[in-house]
Design an enzyme around this catalytic site. Structure first.
Site: not given
Ligand code: AMP
Length: 392
Positions: A35, A197, A350, A373
């Site tokens: 950063r 999610k 993220g 974010g």
């Molecule tokens: P996000 O912050 O919503 O972009 O989520 C990132 C996280 O999603 C990472 O830490 C991944 O390990 C998790 N992730 C990606 N694919 C899967 C999956 N098939 N099952 C569970 N977690 C997952």
């Protein structure tokens, strides 16, 4: 919005808001200077142009109190080394002593102020605190994109008290690439959306569907979409309360003629561990006790083929649990496909930057956003207060 290269800074006191929210170990050593490096072009430029540079940042979440472990002091040495120049640290960011120091600066001098968030007025976007910061300077430059989605005194209210306000080079890049991706993109435009999610990505999917030609879905959230489409997905991540939303998003894509691609196969395991036994199967055949943790080889081909001929790619979220080696191939192979696609590629939000960095293809992407974010909220179509304040 004005940019730093459009204003005259010679002999002027310039207040530069940066994001030096660096990781530190227990002994207070900075463990990552990414950063700090990101704002070096802006800092060097201002100093070369004869500015008297007053640099300010937040670090951590001290919530309006002095917290010794969240002092910016340890950053001083690194900044000095990167600039090959003495940087003087002040243990506050407002008050008489700082005022005096700012008044005594010479062209090309640089000082670093203490953590802005030690004052409660910062997070509250307090006008009086902003006014005190503004008295230090003639010009305000914002280079802290990562906090642009939150209105704080140092990125929002301060612009009411300083006549000349502009974006630094880091912020300029963010704005320019965002325009190329979302405002005026070369078409076809594809979005790759992964991560855990659906609930975290509804706003983003809703906004992107209005703009893109293709949406590629991977990661944990893909299984909620697959379940909504009627597949059994074993113990894969699934948000039962999002099934209806997932159906509506897929339906909307159809109405809008947006190509909506879901995985056709998956890398599965009985547990989400690096040592677990792994198999590859069709998404129609995931056994009851197994978990889908990455996209499979047929999906990698399907998604990579879908990127051929695309002119712009926006990517948020990993396509599998990339932190564990057995489930990283989908994300890494797609990173290769994006890197070799010839399309303008804009990545962020993220932890996506970490996933791309681990893939080894960072340098081949057009732009990796510095905002987690902030980038996400931008993709959601929200106005970022920090950017809006500069545009006034
Ligand atoms: P996000 O912050 O919503 O972009 O989520 C990132 C996280 O999603 C990472 O830490 C991944 O390990 C998790 N992730 C990606 N694919 C899967 C999956 N098939 N099952 C569970 N977690 C997952």
């Amino acid at each position: 919005m004005k940019y730093i290269d459009q204003i005259e800074m010679k002999g002027k006191r310039v207040f530069l808001r940066v994001d030096f929210n660096v990781p530190m170990d227990k002994e207070g050593n900075v463990t990552g200077d990414k950063r700090i490096r990101a704002s070096i072009p802006t800092i060097k430029y201002a100093l070369e142009k004869g500015a008297k540079l007053i640099v300010a940042s937040h670090l951590g979440r001290p919530r309006g109190k002095r917290v010794a472990e969240m002092s910016l002091k340890p950053v001083t040495k690194i900044l000095s080394e990167l600039l090959h120049k003495q940087v003087i640290f002040y243990d506050d960011c407002v008050g008489e002593a700082i005022q005096k120091a700012a008044g005594n600066m010479k062209e090309g001098d640089i000082i670093l102020l203490e953590n802005l968030r030690f004052h409660p007025g910062e997070d509250k976007n307090d006008a009086e605190f902003a006014r005190q910061l503004a008295t230090l300077c003639d010009i305000y430059i914002d280079d802290a994109f990562a906090v642009s989605h939150r209105a704080a005194a140092s990125n929002s209210a301060i612009t009411e008290f300083v006549q000349t306000c502009a974006a630094g080079f880091l912020l300029k890049n963010e704005v320019e690439y965002f325009k190329k991706a979302m405002i005026n993109p070369a078409k076809p435009l594809a979005a790759i959306i992964g991560g855990a999610k659906v609930s975290d990505k509804i706003g983003l999917l809703g906004n992107l569907i209005e703009k893109v030609d293709k949406i590629i879905i991977g990661g944990g959230m893909a299984f909620t979409f697959l379940r909504a489409a009627g597949y059994e997905t074993g113990k894969s991540l699934c948000e039962e309360d999002m099934l209806d939303t997932a159906r509506k998003i897929a339906e909307k894509a159809k109405q809008k003629n947006v190509q909506f691609l879901l995985p056709v196969d998956a890398v599965i395991a009985p547990s989400a561990t690096a040592e677990a036994e792994i198999k590859t199967c069709s998404v129609k055949e995931i056994p009851k006790e197994w978990i889908g943790l990455d996209i499979g080889p047929a999906t990698i081909s399907l998604f990579s083929d879908a990127l051929k001929g695309v002119k712009t790619i926006i990517w948020n979220g990993p396509l599998g649990m990339f932190e564990l080696a057995p489930f990283s191939k989908g994300t890494f192979d797609l990173a290769a496909a994006v890197a070799n696609s010839g399309a303008l590629s804009i990545i962020g939000g993220g932890d996506t930057d970490t996933a791309i960095k681990n893939s080894g293809f960072s340098a081949k992407m057009s732009y990796i956003s510095t905002g987690g974010g902030a980038f996400l909220e931008w993709l959601e179509g929200k106005t970022l207060p920090g950017i809006a304040a500069l545009g006034k």
